[in-house]
Design a protein around this motif. Structure first.
Motif, PDB file in Angstrom:
ATOM      1  N   ASN A 153       0.810  -1.216   0.000  1.00 57.44           N
ATOM      2  CA  ASN A 153       0.000   0.000   0.000  1.00 57.44           C
ATOM      3  C   ASN A 153       0.849   1.274   0.000  1.00 57.44           C
ATOM      4  OD1 ASN A 153      -2.472   1.246  -0.189  1.00 57.44           O
ATOM      5  ND2 ASN A 153      -2.827   1.313   2.024  1.00 57.44           N
ATOM      6  N   TYR A 177      -7.641  -0.324  -3.483  1.00 60.46           N
ATOM      7  CA  TYR A 177      -6.329  -0.947  -3.263  1.00 60.46           C
ATOM      8  C   TYR A 177      -6.414  -2.446  -3.509  1.00 60.46           C
ATOM      9  CZ  TYR A 177      -2.320  -2.970  -0.859  1.00 60.46           C
ATOM     10  OH  TYR A 177      -1.195  -3.695  -0.552  1.00 60.46           O
ATOM     11  N   SER A 206      -3.694  -5.641  -3.445  1.00 61.05           N
ATOM     12  CA  SER A 206      -2.323  -6.025  -3.105  1.00 61.05           C
ATOM     13  C   SER A 206      -1.686  -6.819  -4.246  1.00 61.05           C
ATOM     14  CB  SER A 206      -2.322  -6.871  -1.827  1.00 61.05           C
ATOM     15  OG  SER A 206      -1.011  -7.271  -1.503  1.00 61.05           O
TER      16      SER A 206
END
Length: 620
Positions: free
Chosen positions: A413, A432, A434
């Protein structure tokens, strides 16, 4: 398009190994003796020794080795080994014993699958002379079995006693190996397979010298006047493909294979290894780039396939461009979505050349193969150049590389993926996701002739990467991204910087490093300026570059990355351990220098004493 009997059609194939299996008493050994002696044996051993048929027995002039087997349980281990070494399997049943026919689908064919024997199977009904005329036809019996077991190449009945179709049995087995059906034809759809179509299309284009979309062959034209795909100029691509499908349906696979092999294709319908260098000799810190000649060729190809002249290749146009390669090379990672596309999904010229730069950097052998597949006919040596070693670049204080590979490190992040997306013009996303595996982005930057390749290293993948001593050899520059509003993100990024710098010092593959302060639109954490100033001064690198992908404030970051890589002697971080080692080396070198000076003085003194002693002796 006549088939050739030349053995050079089969590169590397100097023998065909055929293994004969089946239930006991089905006539395996008699079949083998019959083909070898052209007579029916009176006394047949239970298992024949390996039998070799001469090269001139069949038109392809490739010798055959026939291996007999026993179906008894005590010999099962040997049978398994032989099946796994086979080029083709002849599976026998007795025409006068229906139980042996049933055993094909209840035992033998499932067993071959269980053993993962992936070679053509020829089903042979022996003892045709004893067959009951009232029995149903071979086609009726075998059709459902062949539907279920596609590995069956053909079925045939024979008689060793009457010498009926014995030579054909082994001819079909050899033919199934030398001219396999599976790579060319889909039996279920009764059509050419995609890779076969791509290979034949490339051959058609290579033969179409005047590029008018037709092969002007008078014989073929006269012979195929009523076949769709022939026009007044000659045989079109449609007709060419239809003709080969017809050959295959009629069992003349050798005709199509002769054409394919003449143009260098192997059984996987890829160009043979001897036609393409499989490796490019280079040191770990050297890379491979396309030459101006290759780039000019690619620019021409781009223009040729940009049918609507909109300056971009749409999916259909790109697929057409690669339609003469075994498959599109950019359909999967790391190339898929690695370059900039327009709002309609089209690949610009810069994006197209960037994808080629990436493929050449990561897999030059694949890059060369695909260049040839799409029509490059020049010397492979003229298409590629190997760059100077990075160690030599560092000594000369300049890099001449046109393709710069940047490793992107940072905690989760931190904004790594957003930075890669910005390079290829993707809009910023608040969502977001990952990154779990390495991914790439590549684009031309606003420096003459320079392409930047960014390789994102997930935080969890850093340890595995650095476990290899040469892992940084391919890296021209490393950047360390952190969330400027999060102190913990900063600390993790600095830990990664120290790990990478230490690895470079220990391996000898030091790389320039930059710190990227991402999310500059957020308030910085307390002491951010002091921390970044201290680390930059301590390690001897530039202060962090602030960027805000959300606000599209890139601060010329991509240009700065490439510029830093072009000066490989600068921005190399120094750890405390590295400094201590350098100081120790300086002390050792200084001590050795003092010893050398002292030794020199002693030698001069000794020489002077000898001269003095000599003169004194002479005067006495």
């Amino acid at each position: 398009m006549a088939a050739s009997g030349n053995t050079t059609s089969f590169v590397g194939r100097n023998n065909v190994r055929i293994v004969v299996v089946g239930d006991q008493g089905t006539g395996k050994s008699s079949l083998i003796v019959s083909i070898a002696t052209e007579s029916f044996p009176e006394n047949v051993p239970r298992v024949m020794p390996p039998t070799r048929l001469p090269a001139d027995i069949y038109p392809d002039r490739v010798p055959i080795t026939i291996i007999d087997t026993s179906s008894s349980p005590e010999n099962k281990a040997k049978l398994i080994v032989e099946c796994q070494m086979a080029d083709a399997i002849i599976l026998t049943y007795a025409c006068d014993r229906s139980s042996t026919l049933d055993r094909l689908s209840t035992y033998w064919l499932p067993e071959l699958r269980r053993l993962e024997v992936k070679v053509p199977v020829i089903v042979v009904g022996c003892k045709l002379d004893l067959r009951d005329e009232q029995q149903v036809s071979l086609e009726q019996v075998m059709s459902p079995i062949m539907q279920q077991y596609r590995e069956i190449e053909t079925c045939i009945e024979c008689s060793a006693l009457r010498q009926i179709q014995v030579p054909e049995v082994f001819y079909y087995a050899q033919k199934a190996v030398l001219h396999p059906t599976a790579p060319l034809f889909d039996q279920e759809t009764q059509s050419l397979k995609p890779r076969c179509i791509r290979a034949l299309k490339r051959i058609f284009i290579l033969c179409d010298n005047d590029k008018d979309g037709a092969l002007s062959n008078a014989e073929l034209n006269d012979f195929q006047k009523n076949v769709q795909g022939v026009n007044d100029r000659g045989l079109t691509l449609t007709g060419f493909l239809f003709l080969h499908a017809l050959f295959i349906e009629k069992g003349r696979l050798e005709t199509t294979w002769t054409v394919l092999r003449k143009f260098g294709y192997n059984d996987d319908l890829k160009l043979r290894d001897d036609l393409l260098p499989s490796s490019f000799k280079r040191a770990p810190d050297q890379s491979v780039e396309l030459t101006e000649e290759a780039l000019d060729f690619l620019k021409g190809i781009f223009g040729m396939f940009d049918i609507d002249s909109d300056g971009a290749l749409r999916s259909a146009e790109l697929e057409d461009l690669f339609s003469t390669a075994p498959e599109s090379p950019w359909a999967e990672s790391p190339y898929k979505d690695a370059a900039e596309k327009n709002v309609l999904g089209g690949l610009s010229l810069n994006g197209f050349l960037s994808e080629w730069a990436l493929m050449t950097l990561l897999d030059p052998a694949s890059s060369l193969a695909n260049l040839v597949y799409i029509g490059y006919t020049g010397d492979p040596a003229s298409a590629f150049t190997i760059t100077r070693k990075r160690r030599a670049d560092r000594k000369r204080k300049v890099s001449q590389r046109n393709v710069v590979q940047c490793f992107v490190f940072g905690p989760k992040n931190a904004g790594k993926s957003a930075l890669l997306n910005a390079l290829i013009g993707r809009p910023f996303s608040e969502k977001y996701v990952s990154t779990t595996s390495e991914c790439f982005a590549t684009n031309v930057v606003d420096l003459p002739g320079k392409t930047l390749v960014m390789r994102e290293i997930p935080e969890d993948g850093v340890k595995a990467l650095l476990s290899n001593k040469e892992s940084l050899a391919a890296c021209d520059i490393a950047i360390f991204v952190h969330d400027s509003s999060d102190e913990n993100s900063w600390k993790k990024a600095m830990e990664l910087l120290v790990q990478v710098a230490s690895h470079g010092e220990n391996s000898g593959f030091e790389v320039p490093c930059l710190i990227i302060s991402a999310k500059d639109d957020l308030d910085p954490y307390p002491l951010a300026i002091q921390d970044s100033t201290r680390v930059s001064q301590d390690m001897g690198i530039e202060t962090p570059i602030p960027v805000s992908i959300k606000l599209r404030d890139y601060n010329y970051v991509f240009r700065k990355i490439v510029t830093a890589a072009q000066n490989p002697h600068l921005s190399i971080p120094e750890t405390e351990a590295g400094r201590n080692r350098k100081q120790y080396r300086r002390l050792v070198n200084r001590s050795l220098m003092f010893v050398s000076v002292g030794a020199a003085v002693a030698v001069v003194g000794l020489a002077a004493y000898k001269v003095y002693a000599s003169r004194k002796s002479t005067s006495g």
